[in-house]
Design a protein around this motif. Structure first.
Motif, PDB file in Angstrom:
ATOM      1  N   GLN A  41       0.839  -1.185   0.000  1.00 40.60           N
ATOM      2  CA  GLN A  41       0.000   0.000   0.000  1.00 40.60           C
ATOM      3  C   GLN A  41       0.885   1.250   0.000  1.00 40.60           C
ATOM      4  OE1 GLN A  41      -0.423  -2.432   2.420  1.00 40.60           O
ATOM      5  NE2 GLN A  41      -2.020  -3.493   1.268  1.00 40.60           N
ATOM      6  N   GLY A  42       0.347   2.331  -0.530  1.00 37.97           N
ATOM      7  CA  GLY A  42       1.072   3.594  -0.518  1.00 37.97           C
ATOM      8  C   GLY A  42       1.075   4.255  -1.882  1.00 37.97           C
ATOM      9  N   LYS A  43       1.754   5.388  -1.962  1.00 40.25           N
ATOM     10  CA  LYS A  43       1.840   6.114  -3.223  1.00 40.25           C
ATOM     11  C   LYS A  43       2.638   5.304  -4.245  1.00 40.25           C
ATOM     12  CE  LYS A  43       1.596  10.791  -1.278  1.00 40.25           C
ATOM     13  NZ  LYS A  43       2.306  12.098  -1.174  1.00 40.25           N
ATOM     14  N   LEU A  44       2.224   5.446  -5.488  1.00 37.62           N
ATOM     15  CA  LEU A  44       2.895   4.705  -6.557  1.00 37.62           C
ATOM     16  C   LEU A  44       4.378   5.058  -6.626  1.00 37.62           C
ATOM     17  CD1 LEU A  44       2.784   2.781  -8.960  1.00 37.62           C
ATOM     18  CD2 LEU A  44       2.103   4.720 -10.393  1.00 37.62           C
ATOM     19  N   SER A  45       4.693   6.323  -6.442  1.00 37.31           N
ATOM     20  CA  SER A  45       6.099   6.745  -6.519  1.00 37.31           C
ATOM     21  C   SER A  45       6.932   6.074  -5.432  1.00 37.31           C
ATOM     22  CB  SER A  45       6.205   8.266  -6.399  1.00 37.31           C
ATOM     23  OG  SER A  45       5.633   8.716  -5.176  1.00 37.31           O
ATOM     24  N   ASN A  46       6.353   5.930  -4.246  1.00 35.36           N
ATOM     25  CA  ASN A  46       7.070   5.268  -3.157  1.00 35.36           C
ATOM     26  C   ASN A  46       7.247   3.777  -3.433  1.00 35.36           C
ATOM     27  OD1 ASN A  46       7.218   7.679  -1.758  1.00 35.36           O
ATOM     28  ND2 ASN A  46       5.358   7.294  -0.563  1.00 35.36           N
ATOM     29  N   LEU A  47       6.208   3.170  -3.988  1.00 41.17           N
ATOM     30  CA  LEU A  47       6.289   1.753  -4.323  1.00 41.17           C
ATOM     31  C   LEU A  47       7.353   1.509  -5.394  1.00 41.17           C
ATOM     32  CD1 LEU A  47       2.482   0.841  -4.436  1.00 41.17           C
ATOM     33  CD2 LEU A  47       4.105   0.375  -2.591  1.00 41.17           C
ATOM     34  N   MET A  48       7.373   2.361  -6.404  1.00 40.27           N
ATOM     35  CA  MET A  48       8.355   2.213  -7.478  1.00 40.27           C
ATOM     36  C   MET A  48       9.773   2.396  -6.951  1.00 40.27           C
ATOM     37  SD  MET A  48       6.698   1.417 -10.196  1.00 40.27           S
ATOM     38  CE  MET A  48       7.904   1.704 -11.489  1.00 40.27           C
ATOM     39  N   ALA A  49       9.931   3.282  -5.982  1.00 38.83           N
ATOM     40  CA  ALA A  49      11.259   3.542  -5.424  1.00 38.83           C
ATOM     41  C   ALA A  49      11.804   2.336  -4.669  1.00 38.83           C
ATOM     42  CB  ALA A  49      11.203   4.759  -4.501  1.00 38.83           C
ATOM     43  N   ARG A  50      10.897   1.486  -4.178  1.00 42.15           N
ATOM     44  CA  ARG A  50      11.344   0.311  -3.424  1.00 42.15           C
ATOM     45  C   ARG A  50      11.671  -0.879  -4.321  1.00 42.15           C
ATOM     46  NH1 ARG A  50       6.803   1.248   0.251  1.00 42.15           N
ATOM     47  NH2 ARG A  50       5.980  -0.823  -0.226  1.00 42.15           N
ATOM     48  N   LEU A  51      11.304  -0.791  -5.598  1.00 36.31           N
ATOM     49  CA  LEU A  51      11.515  -1.921  -6.503  1.00 36.31           C
ATOM     50  C   LEU A  51      12.981  -2.331  -6.655  1.00 36.31           C
ATOM     51  CD1 LEU A  51       8.969  -1.433  -9.431  1.00 36.31           C
ATOM     52  CD2 LEU A  51       9.137  -3.378  -7.878  1.00 36.31           C
ATOM     53  N   PRO A  52      13.911  -1.384  -6.878  1.00 39.21           N
ATOM     54  CA  PRO A  52      15.313  -1.808  -7.063  1.00 39.21           C
ATOM     55  C   PRO A  52      15.875  -2.569  -5.868  1.00 39.21           C
ATOM     56  CG  PRO A  52      15.008   0.454  -7.805  1.00 39.21           C
ATOM     57  CD  PRO A  52      13.743   0.063  -7.101  1.00 39.21           C
ATOM     58  N   GLN A  53      15.560  -2.110  -4.666  1.00 44.39           N
ATOM     59  CA  GLN A  53      16.057  -2.788  -3.470  1.00 44.39           C
ATOM     60  C   GLN A  53      15.482  -4.201  -3.364  1.00 44.39           C
ATOM     61  OE1 GLN A  53      15.332  -0.671   0.174  1.00 44.39           O
ATOM     62  NE2 GLN A  53      15.923  -2.394   1.483  1.00 44.39           N
ATOM     63  N   ALA A  54      14.190  -4.328  -3.660  1.00 50.01           N
ATOM     64  CA  ALA A  54      13.556  -5.642  -3.595  1.00 50.01           C
ATOM     65  C   ALA A  54      14.122  -6.573  -4.663  1.00 50.01           C
ATOM     66  CB  ALA A  54      12.046  -5.498  -3.761  1.00 50.01           C
TER      67      ALA A  54
END
Length: 206
Positions: A41-54
């Protein structure tokens, strides 16, 4: 009994033995990705920012048994390219019954990379055969892009992809399934006339 049938049974057995290791590796990657990604859950921009780390967390688990699967795919794609359409249908069925099918897209990219670096023309045939076996079962858009990359790699290696596309198209699934807008036989045979080719591939050939 044809000469191919014992080989097909052998491939089936070899792929079956890899089912559990691949499944465990895939599930471990999914757990690692989910843990690093966190809540969805959360803003799309925040979710996208977590993708590289994941993605990095999942990649840290390594390639699993990929090299073994790819070695089998080398042989299987060679067999597919010289088989008739009914035997190719059997090969597709064998692969899609096994966990190894999740690595078909990676194998197309692998073949594309080797071809781009000056690999032998057989890598084009193997890559297109793998795309045919994959049959657009996961995401047809990713399938198109990987096929486009393979096409560009062939041109970089001064290999004409057209004859291979048309030949493998004749061995491909003539029926459309839910995951794809067109049958793979049609998608391969008409790839150079597709809208995707015109907008994404052709400009890079000029």
């Amino acid at each position: 009994m044809t000469d191919e049938e014992p080989s097909l049974r052998s491939f089936q057995d070899r792929l079956e033995r890899l089912d559990m290791p691949i499944r465990m590796w895939r599930e471990a990657r999914e757990r690692s990705f989910a843990a690093a990604f966190g809540p969805k859950q959360g803003k799309l921009s925040n979710l996208m920012a977590r993708l590289p780390q994941a993605a990095s967390a999942a990649a840290a688990l390594g390639l699993g048994r990929r090299d073994e699967v790819f070695a089998i795919f080398d042989e299987l794609c060679d067999l597919y390219a010289r088989s008739d359409a009914p035997h190719c249908a059997i090969i597709r069925g064998i692969v899609h019954e096994r966990e190894a099918h999740v690595l078909l897209e990676d194998y197309v990219a692998y073949a594309s990379g080797i071809l781009k670096q000056g690999g032998r023309p057989e890598w084009l045939e193997r890559g297109v055969a793998a795309a045919s076996i994959d049959d657009q079962r996961r995401d047809y858009r990713d399938w198109l892009m990987s096929l486009g990359d393979l096409y560009l790699s062939a041109h970089a290696a001064h290999v004409d992809p057209s004859p291979v596309l048309k030949r493998i198209a004749g061995r491909s699934n003539p029926e459309r399934h839910q995951a794809a807008p067109t049958p793979t036989r049609e998608a391969l045979g008409n790839f150079e006339n597709s809208a995707y080719f015109a907008t994404s591939i052709l400009p890079q050939l000029r």
